[in-house]
Design a protein around this motif. Structure first.
Motif, mmCIF file in Angstrom:
data_model
loop_
_atom_site.group_PDB
_atom_site.id
_atom_site.type_symbol
_atom_site.label_atom_id
_atom_site.label_comp_id
_atom_site.label_asym_id
_atom_site.label_seq_id
_atom_site.Cartn_x
_atom_site.Cartn_y
_atom_site.Cartn_z
ATOM 1 N N GLU A 1 0.845 -1.183 0.000
ATOM 2 C CA GLU A 1 0.000 0.000 0.000
ATOM 3 C C GLU A 1 0.883 1.236 0.000
ATOM 4 N N ALA A 2 0.316 2.343 -0.379
ATOM 5 C CA ALA A 2 1.100 3.564 -0.547
ATOM 6 C C ALA A 2 1.774 4.002 0.743
ATOM 7 N N ASP A 3 1.170 3.712 1.890
ATOM 8 C CA ASP A 3 1.737 4.189 3.152
ATOM 9 C C ASP A 3 2.696 3.199 3.798
ATOM 10 N N GLY B 1 1.287 1.386 -8.003
ATOM 11 C CA GLY B 1 -0.150 1.611 -7.992
ATOM 12 C C GLY B 1 -0.948 0.534 -7.300
#
Length: 458
Positions: free
Chosen positions: A317-319, A343
């Motif tokens: 995930e992005a975080d 993505g």
């Protein structure tokens, strides 16, 4: 404040259950003991104290992580201290039993303490003639001793007897001598794992059940009986540490991968590791991917369940911190890291690729299914659901008797989701994962957990 409060900084790896140590020598220099290849915490601690690393000691040829000593020698000019019996194939000061190293005011004395490995050393720290503490590595640990089966079953008893003699030697030290072990709570090198990380010789004489054994034969029986399974990668790292891990000349990175690159990697024999939380994996994941949530224990399960010889792509995930993926992988010898899906799952689906979901339910919705417990034997024996089938996560790839329609469970859900992902890869499409643990499941049914291993099928 005592000596340890003033000068010794323990650096705990919660995932591997180990402690490395940074010893402030009082003149701007420092000694490290059993540092892993992930040196981030060590460098941060040294920088806070304004210390340069002058010595890097290893108590033994580690099986559970790659040593950072060679890297420290390269980066800081540190002198590597290790057992002469280890026959390491890189520059180091080879120490025999009783040899001493002048640290500049303090002295480090090598004590041969074989058992966990053949060449194991403990390091006694002295201030003049005063014995301050002993770095015991994988010999004497808090209320236990390190396992003796890592060199093969044919050597387990021999090494257990050596461990007995080593512990007798260490406990001849004065009561007030501090004990600074490497292995501790959460380490698969402990036999069995404990909870505290440091102790004293006197405290261990009174509290360590292995030291309470009346004779060597009883000690050996007790130690061997306590041994559980351990990660598959343990069988590889000792030799890599003997040769010396490759020196890294730059920060290893995790490149961004397009969806088509991930597809090509799997078609060519690579693996996809999904590091997102269990609930996110359940909601939708790449078919055939393995769920290993990114947490403290990530390195252990990566090294236990997947080969180090195939390229790995990651879904996150992005975080999430990509550097954490890299360093946890590198410290257990996994360097074929192809990259991370740019993505995430949104990009995977936008490219027209399929996803798979896994049922992830709370205890009140888990009725009427066979219960498969994938925790370790010691956890299962401490309390499990009546009638549960026990299949340790580390052995699931070879499991053939998973009940149809099973609900898979661990302590909270992370390992169970990993188990479900492995079962799905092997053709089991009807598994459900428990969001919770055995106490939740039993309470929802008005049951009590049972102890022992009478219901185990592993």
């Amino acid at each position: 404040m005592g000596f340890a409060d003033d000068h010794l900084v323990p650096l705990v790896d919660e995932g591997l259950g180990n402690s490395a140590y940074l010893l402030d020598l009082g003149d701007g220099r420092a000694l490290t003991v059993d540092a892993s290849r992930d040196l981030r915490a060590l460098h941060a601690a040294a920088e806070r104290r304004g210390l340069g690393i002058a010595f890097a000691a290893d108590t033994h040829l580690h099986a559970d992580f790659l040593s950072g000593a060679v890297q420290l020698g390269h980066d800081t000019g540190a002198t590597v201290l290790a057992s002469a019996a280890g026959r390491r194939a890189f520059d180091h000061r080879a120490l025999a039993d009783g040899e001493e190293v002048d640290l500049g005011g303090l002295t480090l004395r090598a004590i041969a303490t074989p058992g966990h490995t053949d060449e194991h050393l403990s390091f006694l720290l002295l201030d003049g003639r005063r014995e301050l503490g002993v770095f015991t590595g994988g010999s004497l640990i808090v209320n236990s001793a390190a396992r003796t089966d890592l060199l093969g079953p044919e050597r387990t008893e021999e090494l257990a007897r050596a461990q007995y003699r080593s512990l007798q030697r260490l406990t001849a030290l004065p009561d007030e001598v501090a004990v600074w072990p490497t292995h501790g709570a959460g380490s698969f090198c402990s036999a069995p794992p404990g909870t505290e990380r440091t102790t004293t010789i006197g405290a261990q004489r009174g509290a360590n059940p292995l030291l309470g054994a009346p004779d060597e034969d009883t000690f050996v029986s007790q130690l061997i009986a306590s041994l559980g399974t351990y990660p598959a990668y343990f069988d590889r790292l000792g030799e890599i540490n003997r040769r010396g891990p490759a020196v890294l000349t730059a920060q290893p990175l995790l490149p961004a991968l397009a969806a088509q690159q991930v597809r090509a990697l799997t078609a060519d024999g690579g693996h996809v590791v999904d590091v997102r939380p269990a609930a996110d994996y359940a909601a939708g994941h790449i078919p055939g991917s393995v769920s290993i949530p990114l947490r403290d224990q990530f390195a252990t399960w990566l090294g236990w369940l997947l080969p180090d010889t195939a390229p790995l792509a990651f879904v996150g995930e992005a975080d999430q911190d990509l550097s954490e993926i890299v360093w946890q992988s590198y410290k257990v010898g996994y360097e074929r890291l192809a990259g991370c899906l740019a993505g995430g799952m949104d990009a995977w689906l936008a490219d027209g690729n399929p996803q798979t979901t896994t049922a992830f339910v709370t205890a009140d919705r888990a009725a009427g299914r066979p219960y498969v417990d994938v925790r370790q034997r010691s956890e299962f024996a401490a309390g499990h659901v009546p009638g549960a089938v026990h299949l340790e996560l580390g052995g699931l790839s070879a499991a053939t008797d998973v009940p149809h329609g099973a609900i898979v469970a661990c302590g909270h859900g992370e390992r169970a989701m990993t188990a479900a992902s492995l079962l799905e890869r092997s053709g089991h499409r009807d598994v459900t994962v428990l969001d919770g643990g055995p106490a939740d499941y039993a309470a929802a049914r008005g049951q009590r957990l049972v102890e022992g291993t009478e219901d185990t099928h592993s």
